[in-house]
Write a protein that holds these residues in place. Sequence first.
Motif, mmCIF file in Angstrom:
data_model
loop_
_atom_site.group_PDB
_atom_site.id
_atom_site.type_symbol
_atom_site.label_atom_id
_atom_site.label_comp_id
_atom_site.label_asym_id
_atom_site.label_seq_id
_atom_site.Cartn_x
_atom_site.Cartn_y
_atom_site.Cartn_z
ATOM 1 N N ALA A 85 2.331 -24.091 6.238
ATOM 2 C CA ALA A 85 1.717 -24.081 4.904
ATOM 3 C C ALA A 85 0.431 -24.885 4.917
ATOM 4 C CB ALA A 85 2.703 -24.650 3.881
ATOM 5 N N GLU A 86 0.411 -25.988 5.658
ATOM 6 C CA GLU A 86 -0.788 -26.830 5.724
ATOM 7 C C GLU A 86 -1.957 -26.073 6.347
ATOM 8 O OE1 GLU A 86 2.240 -27.671 6.742
ATOM 9 O OE2 GLU A 86 2.757 -29.153 5.202
ATOM 10 N N ALA A 87 -1.685 -25.253 7.360
ATOM 11 C CA ALA A 87 -2.750 -24.474 7.993
ATOM 12 C C ALA A 87 -3.368 -23.491 7.005
ATOM 13 C CB ALA A 87 -2.202 -23.737 9.208
ATOM 14 N N THR B 114 8.470 -13.028 0.060
ATOM 15 C CA THR B 114 9.546 -14.013 0.207
ATOM 16 C C THR B 114 9.844 -14.301 1.675
ATOM 17 O OG1 THR B 114 11.392 -12.428 0.233
ATOM 18 C CG2 THR B 114 10.589 -13.159 -1.932
ATOM 19 N N MET B 115 9.498 -13.367 2.554
ATOM 20 C CA MET B 115 9.734 -13.528 4.000
ATOM 21 C C MET B 115 11.194 -13.892 4.264
ATOM 22 S SD MET B 115 6.768 -12.739 5.088
ATOM 23 C CE MET B 115 7.125 -13.003 6.818
ATOM 24 N N PRO C 140 2.328 -12.163 18.187
ATOM 25 C CA PRO C 140 1.194 -12.951 18.664
ATOM 26 C C PRO C 140 0.214 -13.368 17.572
ATOM 27 C CG PRO C 140 0.797 -10.639 19.085
ATOM 28 C CD PRO C 140 2.182 -10.726 18.476
ATOM 29 N N MET C 141 0.451 -12.934 16.327
ATOM 30 C CA MET C 141 -0.539 -13.158 15.276
ATOM 31 C C MET C 141 -0.019 -13.914 14.063
ATOM 32 S SD MET C 141 -2.556 -9.509 15.197
ATOM 33 C CE MET C 141 -3.667 -10.107 13.936
ATOM 34 N N LEU C 142 1.212 -13.657 13.655
ATOM 35 C CA LEU C 142 1.694 -14.130 12.356
ATOM 36 C C LEU C 142 2.927 -15.017 12.497
ATOM 37 C CD1 LEU C 142 1.430 -10.802 10.308
ATOM 38 C CD2 LEU C 142 -0.227 -12.683 10.386
ATOM 39 N N ALA C 143 3.107 -15.902 11.522
ATOM 40 C CA ALA C 143 4.288 -16.753 11.460
ATOM 41 C C ALA C 143 4.700 -16.904 10.004
ATOM 42 C CB ALA C 143 3.999 -18.121 12.083
ATOM 43 N N ARG C 144 5.989 -17.034 9.796
ATOM 44 C CA ARG C 144 6.521 -17.033 8.437
ATOM 45 C C ARG C 144 6.080 -18.209 7.563
ATOM 46 N NH1 ARG C 144 12.708 -16.608 9.353
ATOM 47 N NH2 ARG C 144 12.080 -17.775 11.219
ATOM 48 N N PRO C 145 5.995 -19.441 8.074
ATOM 49 C CA PRO C 145 5.644 -20.552 7.170
ATOM 50 C C PRO C 145 4.300 -20.355 6.462
ATOM 51 C CG PRO C 145 6.555 -21.408 9.213
ATOM 52 C CD PRO C 145 6.352 -19.948 9.429
ATOM 53 N N GLY C 146 3.287 -19.939 7.197
ATOM 54 C CA GLY C 146 1.987 -19.731 6.568
ATOM 55 C C GLY C 146 1.967 -18.529 5.650
ATOM 56 N N LEU C 147 2.681 -17.479 6.032
ATOM 57 C CA LEU C 147 2.747 -16.301 5.171
ATOM 58 C C LEU C 147 3.421 -16.639 3.843
ATOM 59 C CD1 LEU C 147 3.678 -13.555 7.786
ATOM 60 C CD2 LEU C 147 1.524 -13.734 6.526
ATOM 61 N N ARG C 148 4.490 -17.417 3.905
ATOM 62 C CA ARG C 148 5.149 -17.816 2.656
ATOM 63 C C ARG C 148 4.176 -18.570 1.745
ATOM 64 N NH1 ARG C 148 9.516 -19.744 5.941
ATOM 65 N NH2 ARG C 148 11.203 -18.213 6.059
ATOM 66 N N GLU C 149 3.361 -19.451 2.321
ATOM 67 C CA GLU C 149 2.426 -20.213 1.505
ATOM 68 C C GLU C 149 1.337 -19.319 0.928
ATOM 69 O OE1 GLU C 149 0.532 -23.569 -0.320
ATOM 70 O OE2 GLU C 149 2.577 -23.030 0.278
ATOM 71 N N GLY D 125 4.118 -1.922 13.985
ATOM 72 C CA GLY D 125 4.423 -2.186 15.387
ATOM 73 C C GLY D 125 5.584 -3.153 15.487
ATOM 74 N N THR D 126 6.329 -3.083 16.569
ATOM 75 C CA THR D 126 7.547 -3.885 16.675
ATOM 76 C C THR D 126 7.276 -5.355 16.991
ATOM 77 O OG1 THR D 126 7.853 -3.364 19.038
ATOM 78 C CG2 THR D 126 8.877 -1.883 17.430
ATOM 79 N N ARG D 127 6.028 -5.724 17.355
ATOM 80 C CA ARG D 127 5.697 -7.143 17.567
ATOM 81 C C ARG D 127 5.002 -7.717 16.339
ATOM 82 N NH1 ARG D 127 3.490 -8.997 23.307
ATOM 83 N NH2 ARG D 127 4.258 -10.955 22.419
ATOM 84 N N ASP D 128 5.402 -7.245 15.190
ATOM 85 C CA ASP D 128 4.864 -7.676 13.901
ATOM 86 C C ASP D 128 6.023 -8.163 13.052
ATOM 87 O OD1 ASP D 128 3.714 -7.966 11.395
ATOM 88 O OD2 ASP D 128 2.942 -5.914 11.284
ATOM 89 N N VAL D 129 6.000 -9.442 12.668
ATOM 90 C CA VAL D 129 7.100 -9.998 11.868
ATOM 91 C C VAL D 129 7.269 -9.232 10.557
ATOM 92 C CG1 VAL D 129 5.696 -11.739 10.672
ATOM 93 C CG2 VAL D 129 8.130 -12.176 11.084
ATOM 94 N N LEU D 130 6.226 -8.545 10.127
ATOM 95 C CA LEU D 130 6.292 -7.790 8.872
ATOM 96 C C LEU D 130 6.843 -6.379 9.049
ATOM 97 C CD1 LEU D 130 2.883 -8.866 7.279
ATOM 98 C CD2 LEU D 130 5.163 -9.829 6.878
ATOM 99 N N THR D 131 7.212 -6.001 10.278
ATOM 100 C CA THR D 131 7.728 -4.649 10.463
ATOM 101 C C THR D 131 9.014 -4.417 9.678
ATOM 102 O OG1 THR D 131 8.042 -2.925 12.148
ATOM 103 C CG2 THR D 131 9.199 -5.001 12.507
ATOM 104 N N THR D 132 9.740 -5.499 9.347
ATOM 105 C CA THR D 132 10.943 -5.351 8.513
ATOM 106 C C THR D 132 10.596 -4.769 7.154
ATOM 107 O OG1 THR D 132 10.708 -7.649 7.806
ATOM 108 C CG2 THR D 132 12.198 -7.219 9.645
#
Length: 302
Positions: free
Chosen positions: A25-27, A185-186, A199-208, A242-249
């Motif tokens: 979130a800080e990032a 909501t991730m 290789p690009m995304l992470a849940r903490p920053g996306l939630r923020e 793509g399957t290497r995307d946390v948002l593919t769900t």
Amino acid sequence: MPSLRSRALSVALIASGRRRRFASAEAVRSQVAQSARRPASHLPPRSLGRVAEISRTFVGAWPVYDVSPRGTEPAARVLYVHGGGFINELVRPHWAFIRQLVTQARARVVVPAYILAPRGTADRTVPAAADLLSGLIASGGAGGTVLIGDSAGAGLALAAAQRLHERTGAQPSRIVLISPWLDVTMSHPDQALIEAGDPMLARPGLREAGRLYAGMLAADDPRVSPLHGSFAGLAPLTVFTGTRDVLTTDSRELLTRALAAGVDVEFHEEAGLPHGYPLMPLPEGRAARERIVRLIRATAEL
């Protein structure tokens, strides 16, 4: 099997530290603060003017670009809503994609530089996008209207289409969603495992970023997270993920819910590819862009 070039790009993305922008979130708050001090430009590259007629108007506080093929009548209309986690402006890959839509699909492309979060929040952004879509559909002319969004822009695009259907029942000819972010909501249980290889995304920053975009609304409000909205009566959907995307769900859940509502869905899930791959200089990205061009051309022939 992903191409050698796509595998090399994923390695390069990891090495470049691209994912650090959403690591916490800080990032994200640091990015937002930097953008407030020095706003990024959303201007199109000068080279686009050699192949397209470009004009800019304002819809409320939004600069809106209108990009049409030079020297010929457009064959179709596109509303393109850019990604960037709701906190980043239009960048060169977006404009390169727009250029391809103009030159190869002969599309008039309307591009809103919408107000970014935290100033721009879903309660105001979604109705404004729905207004733009409604106006473009009503403008008539040759061909149909295709709504395209990538990443966060795909979420905004889908929310706008849902809002427009609630208002009037109107829809574009087709909706194209590229690596869509549809649920801020991730909270999907499969995301933790997928995130480890993203290789690009992470849940903490996306939630923020999602929290900033939600403003006073709940994160699962359909205006913020259209995955929780109604799919009844929506235009046919084309989805790329793509399957290497946390948002593919989000894309997989969209497929299930849209089909259950009777919506026609063309679904492309590419193994081993990262978020936003259709906008990248990859063989798979080129194939996705060519498919989108064909879809717009088919709309033009209706």
